[in-house]
Design an enzyme around this catalytic site. Structure first.
Site, mmCIF file in Angstrom:
data_model
loop_
_atom_site.group_PDB
_atom_site.id
_atom_site.type_symbol
_atom_site.label_atom_id
_atom_site.label_comp_id
_atom_site.label_asym_id
_atom_site.label_seq_id
_atom_site.Cartn_x
_atom_site.Cartn_y
_atom_site.Cartn_z
ATOM 1 N N ASP A 10 28.804 -21.698 -18.589
ATOM 2 C CA ASP A 10 29.127 -20.663 -17.271
ATOM 3 C C ASP A 10 30.028 -19.815 -17.873
ATOM 4 O O ASP A 10 31.281 -19.784 -18.338
ATOM 5 C CB ASP A 10 30.044 -21.287 -15.967
ATOM 6 C CG ASP A 10 29.827 -20.399 -15.020
ATOM 7 O OD1 ASP A 10 30.036 -18.599 -15.554
ATOM 8 O OD2 ASP A 10 30.763 -20.462 -14.630
ATOM 9 N N ASN A 24 21.613 -4.656 -13.657
ATOM 10 C CA ASN A 24 19.900 -3.997 -13.943
ATOM 11 C C ASN A 24 21.102 -2.375 -13.428
ATOM 12 O O ASN A 24 21.878 -2.075 -13.667
ATOM 13 C CB ASN A 24 20.335 -4.309 -11.585
ATOM 14 C CG ASN A 24 20.881 -4.340 -10.953
ATOM 15 O OD1 ASN A 24 21.075 -3.453 -11.365
ATOM 16 N ND2 ASN A 24 21.166 -4.996 -10.293
ATOM 17 N N GLY A 32 21.877 -13.769 -10.047
ATOM 18 C CA GLY A 32 21.644 -14.450 -11.525
ATOM 19 C C GLY A 32 22.915 -13.914 -11.903
ATOM 20 O O GLY A 32 23.887 -14.517 -11.683
ATOM 21 N N VAL A 33 23.076 -14.164 -13.221
ATOM 22 C CA VAL A 33 24.531 -13.580 -14.214
ATOM 23 C C VAL A 33 25.134 -12.403 -13.688
ATOM 24 O O VAL A 33 26.202 -12.423 -13.854
ATOM 25 C CB VAL A 33 24.077 -12.744 -15.658
ATOM 26 C CG1 VAL A 33 24.778 -12.917 -16.286
ATOM 27 C CG2 VAL A 33 23.238 -14.559 -16.553
ATOM 28 N N ASP A 34 24.211 -11.031 -13.434
ATOM 29 C CA ASP A 34 24.988 -10.045 -12.866
ATOM 30 C C ASP A 34 25.672 -10.415 -11.977
ATOM 31 O O ASP A 34 26.755 -10.088 -11.263
ATOM 32 C CB ASP A 34 23.843 -9.140 -12.840
ATOM 33 C CG ASP A 34 24.195 -7.024 -12.337
ATOM 34 O OD1 ASP A 34 25.352 -6.944 -12.701
ATOM 35 O OD2 ASP A 34 23.524 -6.971 -11.746
ATOM 36 N N SER A 126 16.632 -10.780 -19.730
ATOM 37 C CA SER A 126 16.287 -10.712 -19.809
ATOM 38 C C SER A 126 14.690 -11.988 -19.185
ATOM 39 O O SER A 126 13.845 -11.735 -18.752
ATOM 40 C CB SER A 126 15.144 -9.660 -20.221
ATOM 41 O OG SER A 126 14.905 -7.975 -20.713
ATOM 42 N N VAL A 129 15.234 -13.492 -13.795
ATOM 43 C CA VAL A 129 14.298 -12.324 -12.819
ATOM 44 C C VAL A 129 13.614 -11.666 -14.066
ATOM 45 O O VAL A 129 12.471 -11.297 -13.416
ATOM 46 C CB VAL A 129 14.884 -12.159 -11.671
ATOM 47 C CG1 VAL A 129 16.055 -10.764 -12.609
ATOM 48 C CG2 VAL A 129 14.250 -11.744 -10.684
ATOM 49 N N TYR A 130 13.702 -11.599 -14.438
ATOM 50 C CA TYR A 130 13.084 -10.812 -15.005
ATOM 51 C C TYR A 130 11.651 -10.924 -16.277
ATOM 52 O O TYR A 130 11.150 -10.349 -16.898
ATOM 53 C CB TYR A 130 14.286 -9.451 -16.589
ATOM 54 C CG TYR A 130 14.716 -7.928 -15.789
ATOM 55 C CD1 TYR A 130 14.320 -8.181 -14.684
ATOM 56 C CD2 TYR A 130 15.135 -7.058 -16.677
ATOM 57 C CE1 TYR A 130 15.557 -6.679 -13.853
ATOM 58 C CE2 TYR A 130 15.382 -5.960 -15.667
ATOM 59 C CZ TYR A 130 16.211 -6.369 -14.160
ATOM 60 O OH TYR A 130 16.771 -5.036 -13.983
#
Length: 183
Positions: A10, A24, A32-34, A126, A129-130
């Protein structure tokens, strides 16, 4: 050259000087990570991101660039936010977008070093979700870190899934990179 490590874990729990956020362009949190970094780091991170948007980055953070904020409640002193490109698929746009992904890593590592970080932890930018291909994302990440002209002494890729951890280890082996794989 930095010491490069790969481990499964994590990112928000890492005890390093800086962590990299796969942000983003708005810098105002997301999934996600963000989202995990914003939740774990607390409102201080979002407050600094809002200040950046109100001043230096009114149009958001451009793809491939990096900016730093406090680590808030994280163990890390700083969060380096970078925006990776969306996977373009194969075709004429692929090379340009791959260069943007390289820039996201290079700029993040360089900024962390300029801040004075001796250690930095990064996600697979990336590759969520990218939609970036995990194999290519891992290759770009490892190759860019291994060749980074200015990077903290310790560069640690922290990968949430066993599959992504294995993908990064395979990429390091293909590249012949000097990487410590931690199981």
């Amino acid at each position: 050259m930095p010491r490069i490590e790969l481990l499964r874990g994590d990112l928000t729990l890492e005890r390093v000087d800086a962590i990299v956020n796969a942000a983003n362009p708005s810098l105002l949190g997301g999934g996600g990570v963000d989202g995990a970094i914003h939740r774990a780091g607390g409102p201080e991170i979002l407050a600094e991101c809002r200040r950046l948007r109100a001043t230096a980055l009114p149009d958001g953070l451009p793809t491939g660039e990096a900016v730093a904020t406090t680590g808030g409640r994280l163990s890390a002193r700083w969060v380096v936010h970078t925006v990776g490109p969306v996977w373009p698929g194969e075709g004429p746009e692929a090379a340009r977008r791959r260069a943007l992904l390289e820039n996201a890593y290079r700029n993040s590592l360089g900024l962390a070093a300029r801040l004075g970080a001796a250690s930095v932890a990064l996600p697979a930018v990336s590759a969520g979700v990218y939609g970036w291909s995990a194999d290519d994302a891992a290759e770009v990440a490892v190759a860019t870190a291994a060749a980074a002209p200015d990077a903290p002494a310790l560069v640690r890729f922290v990968l949430l899934s066993e599959r992504m951890h294995a993908t990064f280890a395979d990429a390091a082996a293909r590249l012949g990179a000097d990487v410590v794989v931690i199981d």
